[in-house]
Motif scaffolding. Structure first.
Motif, mmCIF file in Angstrom:
data_model
loop_
_atom_site.group_PDB
_atom_site.id
_atom_site.type_symbol
_atom_site.label_atom_id
_atom_site.label_comp_id
_atom_site.label_asym_id
_atom_site.label_seq_id
_atom_site.Cartn_x
_atom_site.Cartn_y
_atom_site.Cartn_z
ATOM 1 N N ARG A 36 0.820 -1.223 -0.014
ATOM 2 C CA ARG A 36 0.158 -0.042 0.081
ATOM 3 C C ARG A 36 0.923 1.147 -0.101
ATOM 4 N NH1 ARG A 36 -3.877 -1.350 4.937
ATOM 5 N NH2 ARG A 36 -4.957 0.835 4.586
ATOM 6 N N THR A 40 1.216 4.146 -3.096
ATOM 7 C CA THR A 40 0.757 5.454 -2.801
ATOM 8 C C THR A 40 1.866 6.095 -3.434
ATOM 9 O OG1 THR A 40 -0.532 4.663 -0.716
ATOM 10 C CG2 THR A 40 0.579 7.006 -1.129
ATOM 11 N N TYR A 41 3.376 5.972 -3.569
ATOM 12 C CA TYR A 41 4.401 6.434 -3.829
ATOM 13 C C TYR A 41 4.809 6.085 -5.080
ATOM 14 C CZ TYR A 41 4.235 8.609 0.834
ATOM 15 O OH TYR A 41 3.848 9.086 1.939
ATOM 16 N N ALA A 176 7.554 3.450 4.812
ATOM 17 C CA ALA A 176 6.691 4.609 4.504
ATOM 18 C C ALA A 176 7.265 5.961 4.387
ATOM 19 C CB ALA A 176 5.424 4.419 5.297
ATOM 20 N N TRP B 143 -11.733 3.178 7.924
ATOM 21 C CA TRP B 143 -11.934 4.073 6.676
ATOM 22 C C TRP B 143 -11.718 5.696 7.223
ATOM 23 C CZ3 TRP B 143 -11.308 2.473 1.569
ATOM 24 C CH2 TRP B 143 -11.251 0.921 1.539
ATOM 25 N N ILE B 160 -1.960 12.847 2.893
ATOM 26 C CA ILE B 160 -0.722 12.472 2.635
ATOM 27 C C ILE B 160 -0.783 12.172 1.028
ATOM 28 C CG2 ILE B 160 1.265 10.765 2.537
ATOM 29 C CD1 ILE B 160 0.310 10.449 5.657
ATOM 30 N N SER B 161 -0.195 12.762 0.096
ATOM 31 C CA SER B 161 0.005 12.453 -1.029
ATOM 32 C C SER B 161 1.323 11.999 -1.535
ATOM 33 C CB SER B 161 -0.963 13.435 -1.819
ATOM 34 O OG SER B 161 -0.088 14.658 -2.331
ATOM 35 N N GLY B 162 1.392 11.064 -2.576
ATOM 36 C CA GLY B 162 2.342 10.578 -3.285
ATOM 37 C C GLY B 162 2.437 11.048 -4.778
ATOM 38 N N GLU B 163 2.480 10.024 -5.670
ATOM 39 C CA GLU B 163 2.419 10.200 -7.020
ATOM 40 C C GLU B 163 0.994 10.690 -7.680
ATOM 41 O OE1 GLU B 163 5.591 8.591 -9.918
ATOM 42 O OE2 GLU B 163 4.165 7.329 -9.715
ATOM 43 N N TYR B 166 -4.134 8.016 -5.510
ATOM 44 C CA TYR B 166 -3.952 6.636 -4.663
ATOM 45 C C TYR B 166 -3.481 7.084 -3.090
ATOM 46 C CZ TYR B 166 -3.648 1.782 -3.058
ATOM 47 O OH TYR B 166 -3.691 0.461 -2.596
ATOM 48 N N ASN B 167 -4.065 7.184 -2.180
ATOM 49 C CA ASN B 167 -3.334 7.013 -0.711
ATOM 50 C C ASN B 167 -4.415 6.324 0.086
ATOM 51 O OD1 ASN B 167 -5.869 8.959 -0.718
ATOM 52 N ND2 ASN B 167 -4.912 10.280 0.714
ATOM 53 N N HIS B 168 -4.093 5.040 0.027
ATOM 54 C CA HIS B 168 -4.440 4.174 0.978
ATOM 55 C C HIS B 168 -3.220 3.544 1.908
ATOM 56 C CE1 HIS B 168 -8.446 4.004 -0.729
ATOM 57 N NE2 HIS B 168 -7.892 4.431 -1.733
ATOM 58 N N LEU B 169 -2.766 4.537 2.616
ATOM 59 C CA LEU B 169 -1.572 3.874 3.472
ATOM 60 C C LEU B 169 -2.308 3.163 4.442
ATOM 61 C CD1 LEU B 169 0.688 7.237 3.791
ATOM 62 C CD2 LEU B 169 1.160 5.168 2.609
ATOM 63 N N SER B 170 -1.568 2.239 5.142
ATOM 64 C CA SER B 170 -2.067 1.782 6.399
ATOM 65 C C SER B 170 -1.938 2.815 7.557
ATOM 66 C CB SER B 170 -1.193 0.751 7.056
ATOM 67 O OG SER B 170 0.084 0.999 7.412
ATOM 68 N N ARG B 172 -0.742 2.543 10.338
ATOM 69 C CA ARG B 172 0.655 2.506 10.945
ATOM 70 C C ARG B 172 1.473 3.291 9.981
ATOM 71 N NH1 ARG B 172 -2.214 -2.048 10.888
ATOM 72 N NH2 ARG B 172 -1.416 -2.456 8.648
ATOM 73 N N ALA B 173 1.361 3.240 8.702
ATOM 74 C CA ALA B 173 2.233 3.928 7.783
ATOM 75 C C ALA B 173 1.891 5.249 7.906
ATOM 76 C CB ALA B 173 2.200 3.361 6.582
ATOM 77 N N ALA B 176 3.409 7.310 11.179
ATOM 78 C CA ALA B 176 4.889 7.355 10.715
ATOM 79 C C ALA B 176 5.159 8.574 9.876
ATOM 80 C CB ALA B 176 5.380 6.006 10.336
ATOM 81 N N VAL B 177 4.427 8.490 8.750
ATOM 82 C CA VAL B 177 4.773 9.853 7.836
ATOM 83 C C VAL B 177 4.232 11.171 8.300
ATOM 84 C CG1 VAL B 177 4.052 10.663 5.325
ATOM 85 C CG2 VAL B 177 4.755 8.221 5.845
#
Lengths: 185, 185
Positions: A36, A40-41, A176, B143, B160-163, B166-170, B172-173, B176-177
């Protein structure tokens, strides 16, 4: 021009708490969390590396549970797991990559320990944005990647640090944070 | 002058995939991962929030397994878990905090969805570094946090956004971020 990014979660060779080279067990949540975060990245492939055949079978079982069941077709986890691969060794990752990309990747080790010549995140981020080819990030489970593996990498990222010297992030969290530093907006 | 930072991992009220307000189950790995990330980034207290007594008992059991056993005394996990608390509700977190700090915290919601007036990470980071008092970050399992909880917060962080989208980080992740963006070096 930009580099493709790939990651490998390594279960061998890694260190035990006492510094021996060991093989760690797959943590099933890692399969999901790392996939995941990777999706995301924008990571192109995620390799779960273990020499134990039954453990690779466990990983494949999780993949197929999500990928082969129409009920999960539109679940975001399914999309993330599609980029996952279970492989035997880091050598196998390099071979697989060479067969796809035609060239060896820029190999980057990660570690919770500071070392001479550690590469700052901004430097690797810039490399990813301005160069060609592929970079493969290696993450160690247990107490980190074996020294030989770190030594053969083209670069080693600086450890993640917060307020003081305590840095015992779970590997799920470390993946992450590293991806966010390299690719986050 | 700087603000103390605290986090709460909320299992109720949170949303289900279909948008109902539900209570999620404790994931035992969350207890460890969130505590380790929190300790790494200097978070003073980590609250595990669930209205279900047996689930709080599970959390307390994990705490005591590590904290009360001399075998684990010098394990880094033990140090991380020392800052953990199992509580019934976000109200209980606020009461506990008021009894310790004497003032209500600056309440910050997190979400994977973009909203009007989302606070950029740099803005909260600067607040933490230059103001007095305490900030409490709320993270939703399932959710995400229920809308009412987000609405009563003093601020909501940008997702949080990456590329791409899609942002379905856990969770837990995500913890941390977010901590790395607010407190990482």
């Amino acid at each position: 021009m930009s580099m493709g990014l790939l990651i490998a979660l390594v279960h061998h060779p890694v260190l035990s708490r006492s510094g021996d080279v060991v093989t760690t067990a797959i943590t099933s949540l890692d399969i999901h969390d790392v996939a995941r975060s990777a999706r995301t990245y924008g990571v192109e492939r995620t390799y779960m590396v273990t020499p134990i055949a039954q453990q690779r079978a466990l990983v494949e079982h999780v993949f197929s549970h999500w990928l082969d069941n129409p009920v999960h077709a539109d679940h975001p986890r399914t999309e993330a797991l599609r980029r996952g691969h279970a492989v035997t060794s880091v050598e196998d990752v390099l071979e697989d990559l060479a067969s796809v990309t035609g060239a060896p990747p820029y190999l980057v080790a990660t570690s919770a320990k500071r070392g001479e010549g550690d590469m700052p995140y901004a430097e690797l981020r810039e490399k990813l944005e301005t160069r060609d080819g592929h970079a493969l990030l290696l993450f160690g489970t247990g107490w980190g990647l074996a020294h030989d593996l770190v030594a053969r990498a083209d670069a080693k990222l600086a450890p993640i640090s917060g307020e003081d010297d305590y840095n015992h992030l779970s590997v799920r969290a470390a993946v992450a944070v590293v991806l966010d530093r390299l690719r986050g907006n």
